[in-house]
Design a protein around this motif. Structure first.
Motif, PDB file in Angstrom:
ATOM      1  N   PHE A  75     -12.274   4.320  -4.028  1.00 13.25           N
ATOM      2  CA  PHE A  75     -12.026   2.969  -4.526  1.00 13.25           C
ATOM      3  C   PHE A  75     -10.806   2.919  -5.438  1.00 13.25           C
ATOM      4  CE2 PHE A  75     -12.594  -0.430  -7.659  1.00 13.25           C
ATOM      5  CZ  PHE A  75     -12.725  -1.530  -6.824  1.00 13.25           C
ATOM      6  N   TYR A  76     -10.641   3.931  -6.289  1.00 11.26           N
ATOM      7  CA  TYR A  76      -9.584   3.919  -7.296  1.00 11.26           C
ATOM      8  C   TYR A  76      -8.339   4.657  -6.816  1.00 11.26           C
ATOM      9  CZ  TYR A  76     -13.119   2.198 -10.500  1.00 11.26           C
ATOM     10  OH  TYR A  76     -14.081   1.437 -11.104  1.00 11.26           O
ATOM     11  N   THR A  77      -7.182   3.975  -6.882  1.00  8.46           N
ATOM     12  CA  THR A  77      -5.929   4.596  -6.435  1.00  8.46           C
ATOM     13  C   THR A  77      -5.461   5.692  -7.393  1.00  8.46           C
ATOM     14  OG1 THR A  77      -4.620   2.897  -7.562  1.00  8.46           O
ATOM     15  CG2 THR A  77      -5.143   2.524  -5.226  1.00  8.46           C
TER      16      THR A  77
ATOM     17  N   MET B 215       8.714  -2.140 -12.543  1.00  3.94           N
ATOM     18  CA  MET B 215       8.283  -0.939 -13.237  1.00  3.94           C
ATOM     19  C   MET B 215       7.568   0.013 -12.293  1.00  3.94           C
ATOM     20  SD  MET B 215       4.726  -1.193 -13.657  1.00  3.94           S
ATOM     21  CE  MET B 215       4.497  -0.182 -15.085  1.00  3.94           C
ATOM     22  N   LEU B 216       7.386   1.211 -12.783  1.00  4.77           N
ATOM     23  CA  LEU B 216       6.609   2.208 -12.053  1.00  4.77           C
ATOM     24  C   LEU B 216       5.859   3.055 -13.052  1.00  4.77           C
ATOM     25  CD1 LEU B 216       7.994   5.267 -12.295  1.00  4.77           C
ATOM     26  CD2 LEU B 216       9.595   4.313 -10.667  1.00  4.77           C
ATOM     27  N   GLN B 217       4.897   3.771 -12.537  1.00  6.14           N
ATOM     28  CA  GLN B 217       4.084   4.655 -13.366  1.00  6.14           C
ATOM     29  C   GLN B 217       4.302   6.082 -12.875  1.00  6.14           C
ATOM     30  OE1 GLN B 217      -0.112   3.977 -12.841  1.00  6.14           O
ATOM     31  NE2 GLN B 217      -0.618   4.919 -14.788  1.00  6.14           N
ATOM     32  N   VAL B 218       4.430   7.012 -13.803  1.00  3.03           N
ATOM     33  CA  VAL B 218       4.626   8.415 -13.463  1.00  3.03           C
ATOM     34  C   VAL B 218       3.300   9.150 -13.642  1.00  3.03           C
ATOM     35  CG1 VAL B 218       5.921  10.529 -13.945  1.00  3.03           C
ATOM     36  CG2 VAL B 218       7.024   8.285 -14.249  1.00  3.03           C
ATOM     37  N   THR B 219       2.749   9.614 -12.532  1.00  6.87           N
ATOM     38  CA  THR B 219       1.540  10.436 -12.507  1.00  6.87           C
ATOM     39  C   THR B 219       0.433   9.917 -13.421  1.00  6.87           C
ATOM     40  OG1 THR B 219       3.064  12.285 -12.148  1.00  6.87           O
ATOM     41  CG2 THR B 219       0.755  12.839 -12.399  1.00  6.87           C
ATOM     42  N   ASN B 220      -0.017   8.693 -13.134  1.00  3.21           N
ATOM     43  CA  ASN B 220      -1.159   8.101 -13.838  1.00  3.21           C
ATOM     44  C   ASN B 220      -0.998   8.041 -15.345  1.00  3.21           C
ATOM     45  OD1 ASN B 220      -2.901   7.351 -11.755  1.00  3.21           O
ATOM     46  ND2 ASN B 220      -3.681   9.416 -11.553  1.00  3.21           N
TER      47      ASN B 220
ATOM     48  N   ASP C 100       4.330   5.772  -8.845  1.00  6.35           N
ATOM     49  CA  ASP C 100       3.627   4.576  -8.375  1.00  6.35           C
ATOM     50  C   ASP C 100       4.522   3.377  -8.640  1.00  6.35           C
ATOM     51  OD1 ASP C 100       1.246   5.879  -7.601  1.00  6.35           O
ATOM     52  OD2 ASP C 100       0.492   5.819  -9.647  1.00  6.35           O
ATOM     53  N   VAL C 101       5.148   2.871  -7.600  1.00  7.12           N
ATOM     54  CA  VAL C 101       6.068   1.747  -7.746  1.00  7.12           C
ATOM     55  C   VAL C 101       5.306   0.451  -7.509  1.00  7.12           C
ATOM     56  CG1 VAL C 101       8.219   0.704  -6.950  1.00  7.12           C
ATOM     57  CG2 VAL C 101       7.944   3.206  -6.883  1.00  7.12           C
ATOM     58  N   CYS C 102       5.295  -0.408  -8.521  1.00  7.18           N
ATOM     59  CA  CYS C 102       4.598  -1.677  -8.404  1.00  7.18           C
ATOM     60  C   CYS C 102       5.425  -2.639  -7.541  1.00  7.18           C
ATOM     61  CB  CYS C 102       4.374  -2.298  -9.777  1.00  7.18           C
ATOM     62  SG  CYS C 102       3.491  -3.868  -9.685  1.00  7.18           S
ATOM     63  N   THR C 103       4.763  -3.217  -6.540  1.00  4.93           N
ATOM     64  CA  THR C 103       5.425  -4.212  -5.690  1.00  4.93           C
ATOM     65  C   THR C 103       4.616  -5.508  -5.672  1.00  4.93           C
ATOM     66  OG1 THR C 103       4.382  -3.280  -3.714  1.00  4.93           O
ATOM     67  CG2 THR C 103       6.622  -2.526  -4.236  1.00  4.93           C
ATOM     68  N   CYS C 104       3.772  -5.691  -6.688  1.00  2.00           N
ATOM     69  CA  CYS C 104       3.011  -6.924  -6.812  1.00  2.00           C
ATOM     70  C   CYS C 104       3.991  -8.065  -7.138  1.00  2.00           C
ATOM     71  CB  CYS C 104       1.955  -6.759  -7.894  1.00  2.00           C
ATOM     72  SG  CYS C 104       0.421  -7.607  -7.514  1.00  2.00           S
ATOM     73  N   LEU C 105       3.508  -9.276  -7.205  1.00  2.00           N
ATOM     74  CA  LEU C 105       4.383 -10.450  -7.283  1.00  2.00           C
ATOM     75  C   LEU C 105       5.434 -10.383  -8.384  1.00  2.00           C
ATOM     76  CD1 LEU C 105       5.153 -13.164  -6.108  1.00  2.00           C
ATOM     77  CD2 LEU C 105       3.488 -14.211  -7.631  1.00  2.00           C
TER      78      LEU C 105
ATOM     79  N   ILE D 147       5.982   9.406  -3.635  1.00  2.00           N
ATOM     80  CA  ILE D 147       6.170   7.976  -3.915  1.00  2.00           C
ATOM     81  C   ILE D 147       4.980   7.224  -3.344  1.00  2.00           C
ATOM     82  CG2 ILE D 147       7.586   5.925  -3.542  1.00  2.00           C
ATOM     83  CD1 ILE D 147       9.946   7.758  -2.918  1.00  2.00           C
ATOM     84  N   GLN D 148       4.462   6.280  -4.144  1.00  2.00           N
ATOM     85  CA  GLN D 148       3.399   5.402  -3.682  1.00  2.00           C
ATOM     86  C   GLN D 148       3.768   3.964  -4.016  1.00  2.00           C
ATOM     87  OE1 GLN D 148      -0.675   7.829  -3.791  1.00  2.00           O
ATOM     88  NE2 GLN D 148      -0.166   6.971  -5.762  1.00  2.00           N
ATOM     89  N   GLU D 149       3.509   3.067  -3.095  1.00  2.00           N
ATOM     90  CA  GLU D 149       3.639   1.635  -3.355  1.00  2.00           C
ATOM     91  C   GLU D 149       2.269   1.176  -3.826  1.00  2.00           C
ATOM     92  OE1 GLU D 149       4.524  -2.511  -0.916  1.00  2.00           O
ATOM     93  OE2 GLU D 149       4.862  -0.585   0.071  1.00  2.00           O
ATOM     94  N   VAL D 150       2.214   0.546  -5.006  1.00  2.00           N
ATOM     95  CA  VAL D 150       0.924   0.160  -5.567  1.00  2.00           C
ATOM     96  C   VAL D 150       0.921  -1.310  -5.964  1.00  2.00           C
ATOM     97  CG1 VAL D 150       0.421   2.481  -6.400  1.00  2.00           C
ATOM     98  CG2 VAL D 150       1.540   0.860  -7.927  1.00  2.00           C
ATOM     99  N   GLU D 151      -0.289  -1.805  -6.137  1.00  2.00           N
ATOM    100  CA  GLU D 151      -0.475  -3.165  -6.626  1.00  2.00           C
ATOM    101  C   GLU D 151      -0.313  -3.169  -8.131  1.00  2.00           C
ATOM    102  OE1 GLU D 151      -0.916  -6.113  -4.934  1.00  2.00           O
ATOM    103  OE2 GLU D 151      -0.394  -4.887  -3.204  1.00  2.00           O
ATOM    104  N   CYS D 152      -0.578  -4.262  -8.740  1.00  2.00           N
ATOM    105  CA  CYS D 152      -0.316  -4.512 -10.157  1.00  2.00           C
ATOM    106  C   CYS D 152      -0.795  -3.374 -11.063  1.00  2.00           C
ATOM    107  CB  CYS D 152      -0.987  -5.819 -10.566  1.00  2.00           C
ATOM    108  SG  CYS D 152      -0.578  -6.300 -12.244  1.00  2.00           S
ATOM    109  N   LEU D 153       0.096  -2.938 -11.931  1.00  2.00           N
ATOM    110  CA  LEU D 153      -0.226  -1.927 -12.933  1.00  2.00           C
ATOM    111  C   LEU D 153      -0.422  -2.564 -14.309  1.00  2.00           C
ATOM    112  CD1 LEU D 153       2.258   0.826 -11.743  1.00  2.00           C
ATOM    113  CD2 LEU D 153      -0.234   0.937 -11.648  1.00  2.00           C
TER     114      LEU D 153
END
Length: 185
Positions: free
Chosen positions: A69-71, A136-141, A84-89, A122-128
């Motif tokens: 369930f959890y990315t 923005m992006l997140q580096v290793t959680n 983790d690159v955020c591509t949300c709105l 690289i991961q494309e993720v929803e809202c962080l």
């Protein structure tokens, strides 16, 4: 590594006992024990999920359900740094996809892939949850890199190759550090 080769050390088992003591049931401790496992192995592939389930004396299906369930839980082996690159709105409107594609070009991989040297995934993720810092992006959680430009991304990659993370920490990283401090007391 086979399932038979996986095991927690005595120190890790002691940490797991301290975690379990903070919750009313072993089931409630699943998230935190998955973190212990991911910190040890770098992922929670099915055999690691099974180790967590067996350690907590829970059904394997429960632990698998939580992990899938959890990315933030990596179900496959990843690079040293997961981007983790955020591509949300909000990030999308501010150039999130431009940042994602720039990273893909610079690292020679696509989202979901790991560089040959094992350094970056690289991961494309929803809202962080940092829309005000888009893109923005997140580096290793943990560490957030925000208000990104292609130049900032290039500098980030250069610094990460040298082992230097950005200084802005996410709430997740602060919570993990707080948890480690609490557990060591």
């Amino acid at each position: 590594m086979t399932e038979q080769e996986l095991a927690f050390t005595q120190d890790e088992l002691d940490e797991i006992e301290r975690i379990k003591a903070k919750f009313p049931t072993n089931k409630a401790a699943t998230l935190r024990v998955l973190w212990v496992a991911q910190e040890k192995y770098g992922h929670v592939k099915p055999e690691v999920q099974n180790l967590v389930a067996d350690t907590l004396d829970l059904p394997r299906s429960h632990v698998h359900g939580v992990a899938s369930f959890y990315t933030q839980y990596y179900k496959e082996e990843t690079g040293t740094y997961v981007l983790d690159v955020c591509t949300c709105l909000s990030c999308q409107v501010c150039g999130g996809y431009d940042i994602l594609h720039h990273l893909e070009d610079e690292l020679g991989i696509k989202a979901g892939e790991t560089t040959e040297d094992g350094m970056f995934t690289i991961q494309e993720v929803e809202c962080l949850g940092a829309c005000g810092y888009a893109p923005m992006l997140q580096v290793t959680n943990g560490v957030y890199a925000n208000n990104l430009t292609k130049e900032k991304v290039d500098k980030l990659i250069e610094n990460l190759r040298k082992g230097k993370k950005p200084e802005f920490e996410s709430m997740v990283m602060r919570q993990n550090e707080k948890r480690k401090k609490e557990l060591s007391q």
